[in-house]
Design an enzyme around this catalytic site. Sequence first.
Site, PDB file in Angstrom:
ATOM      1  N   ARG A 124       0.826  -1.217   0.000  1.00 34.82           N
ATOM      2  CA  ARG A 124       0.000   0.000   0.000  1.00 34.82           C
ATOM      3  C   ARG A 124       0.860   1.268   0.000  1.00 34.82           C
ATOM      4  O   ARG A 124       0.518   2.263   0.627  1.00 34.82           O
ATOM      5  CB  ARG A 124      -0.957   0.011   1.213  1.00 34.82           C
ATOM      6  CG  ARG A 124      -1.943  -1.125   1.250  1.00 34.82           C
ATOM      7  CD  ARG A 124      -2.926  -1.121   0.080  1.00 34.82           C
ATOM      8  NE  ARG A 124      -3.691  -2.352   0.055  1.00 34.82           N
ATOM      9  CZ  ARG A 124      -3.353  -3.445  -0.641  1.00 34.82           C
ATOM     10  NH1 ARG A 124      -2.287  -3.460  -1.420  1.00 34.82           N
ATOM     11  NH2 ARG A 124      -4.087  -4.518  -0.608  1.00 34.82           N
ATOM     12  N   SER A 173     -11.186  -1.567   3.556  1.00 34.00           N
ATOM     13  CA  SER A 173     -10.449  -1.962   4.765  1.00 34.00           C
ATOM     14  C   SER A 173      -9.824  -0.722   5.383  1.00 34.00           C
ATOM     15  O   SER A 173      -9.050  -0.032   4.729  1.00 34.00           O
ATOM     16  CB  SER A 173      -9.334  -2.947   4.412  1.00 34.00           C
ATOM     17  OG  SER A 173      -9.892  -4.140   3.965  1.00 34.00           O
ATOM     18  N   GLU A 218      -5.030   2.281   6.882  1.00 37.84           N
ATOM     19  CA  GLU A 218      -4.764   2.224   5.438  1.00 37.84           C
ATOM     20  C   GLU A 218      -5.487   3.403   4.771  1.00 37.84           C
ATOM     21  O   GLU A 218      -4.965   4.035   3.855  1.00 37.84           O
ATOM     22  CB  GLU A 218      -5.288   0.898   4.877  1.00 37.84           C
ATOM     23  CG  GLU A 218      -5.218   0.822   3.358  1.00 37.84           C
ATOM     24  CD  GLU A 218      -5.580  -0.550   2.820  1.00 37.84           C
ATOM     25  OE1 GLU A 218      -5.310  -1.573   3.488  1.00 37.84           O
ATOM     26  OE2 GLU A 218      -6.143  -0.597   1.714  1.00 37.84           O
TER      27      GLU A 218
END
Length: 299
Positions: free
Chosen positions: A171, A221, A291
């Site tokens: 990420r 998420s 995230e």
Amino acid sequence: MDRSITDAFPEVQVLEHEPLSKYTNTQTGGPADLLVFPKSVTETKQLVLWAKETDTPLTIIGNASNLIVRDGGIRGLTLILTKMDDIQVNGNQVVAEAGAALIQTTEVAYQAGLTGLEFAAGIPGSIGGAVFMNAGAYDGEISEVLASAEVLTRDGEIKRLDNRELDFGYRHSSVQDHQDVVLSATFKLRAGDANKIRSRMDELNRLRASKQPLEYPSCGSVFKRPTGYFTGKLIHEAGLQGFTVGGAQVSMKHAGFIINVGGATATDYMDVIHHVQATVLKQFGVELETEVRIIGEEK
Ligand SMILES: Cc1cc2nc3c(=O)[nH]c(=O)nc-3n(C[C@H](O)[C@H](O)[C@H](O)COP(=O)(O)OP(=O)(O)OC[C@H]3O[C@@H](n4cnc5c(N)ncnc54)[C@H](O)[C@@H]3O)c2cc1C
């Protein structure tokens, strides 16, 4: 400040004090002082340079599917790039502008009989956001199929960065460190069997719908996967599913998602996030890092 952007760009539609809850996937977030949907690279470049010259803070948004905008909103100029959405096929390559939907790009690849992007069939971001985040799912990641990306620096320089220069990680991409604006991405794919590509995309979308609370607004998420743990399992075992503040709730269907069950504010989201982080840290000694990108000011 408002008058000067209108003077500088009389042809461009500038929305003032525009609520960003209209555009975010969580349907929360305060107003942007100035909001523009640029239609071309030239327009984007001129706006970025205007922001630099006038010392105006600049924020770039794609499809706002991995974003929480705090309730106080965003000062300065915000650009949402979703009107720059051209997608072209060139042999085994697919070239997509920053604002093109990743989902639409996977459809174009399928129609051209190109394999490699199936993993992204259900990721609701833009190309720019997907490169920025190195989006991934089901054992696939943008970094594995991206040949290069064209970026605009905050000084107005346009550069092509190859895969290695983007310094991809979990990420992560170098775009996060340099604050570049992604303008387009070139994906290198392989000729494949269209039926197999379609069935893999359909299979992943079914899997997604069975595991994720897609019937509610969310930002996917919320937390990164901590090394050696599964986020969903930690949150589930901490008994946090169903925990609710205002309209924001830890999903009963997927513990890693926080859904808007109605009328949530960004503050509700932040309160749930902080409670989940504190509880998991206390019970398991594990720090959950977000995230989702959190931007803007408190109300
Ligand atoms: C239901 C649901 C499921 C999801 N599933 C997944 C999944 O399986 N895998 C996954 O990785 N993610 C998933 N996500 C999260 C999200 O879709 C991805 O992170 C996506 O890549 C974000 O793209 P975006 O355009 O929405 O970015 P935004 O949310 O608009 O922005 C995210 C960040 O990228 C920056 N950014 C956006 N565009 C640009 C640009 N052109 N140039 C520079 N910076 C830019 C923004 O400044 C911000 O910091 C999911 C989200 C939802 C709501």
